[in-house]
Scaffold this motif. Structure first.
Motif, mmCIF file in Angstrom:
data_model
loop_
_atom_site.group_PDB
_atom_site.id
_atom_site.type_symbol
_atom_site.label_atom_id
_atom_site.label_comp_id
_atom_site.label_asym_id
_atom_site.label_seq_id
_atom_site.Cartn_x
_atom_site.Cartn_y
_atom_site.Cartn_z
ATOM 1 N N GLN A 93 28.845 51.507 42.856
ATOM 2 C CA GLN A 93 29.556 50.599 44.284
ATOM 3 C C GLN A 93 29.679 52.164 45.151
ATOM 4 N N ASP A 94 30.440 53.133 44.773
ATOM 5 C CA ASP A 94 31.378 53.625 45.567
ATOM 6 C C ASP A 94 29.981 54.864 46.197
ATOM 7 N N THR A 95 30.303 55.424 47.829
ATOM 8 C CA THR A 95 28.839 56.317 47.932
ATOM 9 C C THR A 95 28.874 57.548 47.743
ATOM 10 N N HIS A 96 30.091 57.639 47.066
ATOM 11 C CA HIS A 96 29.526 59.155 46.473
ATOM 12 C C HIS A 96 29.914 59.259 44.617
ATOM 13 N N TYR A 97 29.204 58.080 44.698
ATOM 14 C CA TYR A 97 29.439 57.702 42.944
ATOM 15 C C TYR A 97 28.511 58.972 42.530
ATOM 16 N N LEU A 133 35.790 63.322 46.251
ATOM 17 C CA LEU A 133 36.832 62.112 45.625
ATOM 18 C C LEU A 133 37.444 62.033 47.329
ATOM 19 N N GLN A 134 37.666 63.272 48.100
ATOM 20 C CA GLN A 134 38.682 63.453 49.509
ATOM 21 C C GLN A 134 37.397 61.927 50.492
ATOM 22 N N ARG A 135 36.354 62.317 50.284
ATOM 23 C CA ARG A 135 35.568 61.637 51.524
ATOM 24 C C ARG A 135 35.059 60.341 50.718
ATOM 25 N N GLN A 136 35.302 60.063 49.825
ATOM 26 C CA GLN A 136 34.984 58.222 49.160
ATOM 27 C C GLN A 136 36.493 57.729 49.694
ATOM 28 N N GLU A 139 36.515 56.618 53.122
ATOM 29 C CA GLU A 139 35.294 55.695 53.691
ATOM 30 C C GLU A 139 36.131 54.503 53.235
ATOM 31 N N SER A 140 37.332 54.753 53.047
ATOM 32 C CA SER A 140 37.656 53.391 52.032
ATOM 33 C C SER A 140 38.648 53.332 53.188
ATOM 34 N N GLY A 141 38.972 53.340 54.467
ATOM 35 C CA GLY A 141 39.778 53.070 55.589
ATOM 36 C C GLY A 141 41.156 53.295 55.163
ATOM 37 N N SER A 142 41.477 52.975 54.052
ATOM 38 C CA SER A 142 42.605 53.156 53.879
ATOM 39 C C SER A 142 43.714 54.646 53.507
#
Length: 205
Positions: A93-97, A133-136, A139-142
């Motif tokens: 489900q994660d964008t950069h998976y 991972l930094q990009r992921q 995108e999480s907003g937190s």
């Protein structure tokens, strides 16, 4: 899996099946496709519930800090620290998976090849993984809150490790602050903000 050095970081990719992982901060479920970052100095127990098979990649975090690019290395390690602290499981489900899985596969393949250039490629892929991972996280907003929390955890880590080593002896607030190289009022404030409880209560628990 046990990491016997404070500098070791583990990346676990669950290839198939499902089960549970138990660590210092509790237990949680994993299943095929999940990617989990394992904290340094921790002990983890994997309990298979259905044909659990996983790959484990370990590396020395100092590869991000032993070069001239020290500050860049600190930033590169932040997503690892954040996801380890949150026991964050990456899934499809994660964008950069897909990108992350491809990078992990290259690292695994290079380890199997064992060629002269393999360690160089593996290190290059770890830097690439840090960026993904930094990009992921972004995108999480937190991310901003997580970065602050993680930096505080890094500051407090010597004190926490001191507590785990010496909990059966008399430990004072001054001892903890000294281990973290902080003044007592600042240490108490940062500890409460980061851990949610005062340092002495943490020690008693």
């Amino acid at each position: 899996a046990t990491t016997d050095s404070d500098n070791i970081v583990g990346i676990c990719r669950v290839l198939r099946g499902r089960g549970k992982v138990s660590g210092r901060d509790g237990a949680f479920s994993v299943q095929g496709g999940g990617i989990l970052l394992l904290d340094s100095g921790g002990a983890y127990t994997f309990t298979a519930q259905e044909n659990l098979l996983a790959n484990l990649i370990v590396f020395d975090r100092r590869l991000f800090s032993s070069s001239y690019a020290y500050q860049l290395g600190r930033e590169a390690l932040l997503p690892f620290h954040i996801m380890m602290r949150e026991c964050r499981l990456l899934t499809e489900q994660d964008t950069h998976y897909e990108e992350i899985v491809t990078t992990l596969e290259i690292i695994w393949q290079e380890a199997a090849l064992g060629e002269t250039a393999s360690p160089i490629m593996a290190v290059a892929m770890l830097w690439r993984l840090a960026a993904q991972l930094q990009r992921q996280l972004a995108e999480s907003g937190s991310q901003a809150h997580s970065v602050r929390q993680t930096r505080n955890l890094e500051r407090l880590d010597p004190a926490v490790q001191y507590m785990y080593r010496c909990y059966d002896t008399k430990i004072t607030l001054q001892d903890m602050a000294k281990a973290a190289n902080m003044r007592v009022p600042n240490f108490s404030s940062v500890f409460r903000e980061t851990m949610g409880i005062p340092p002495m209560e943490y020690l008693n628990r």
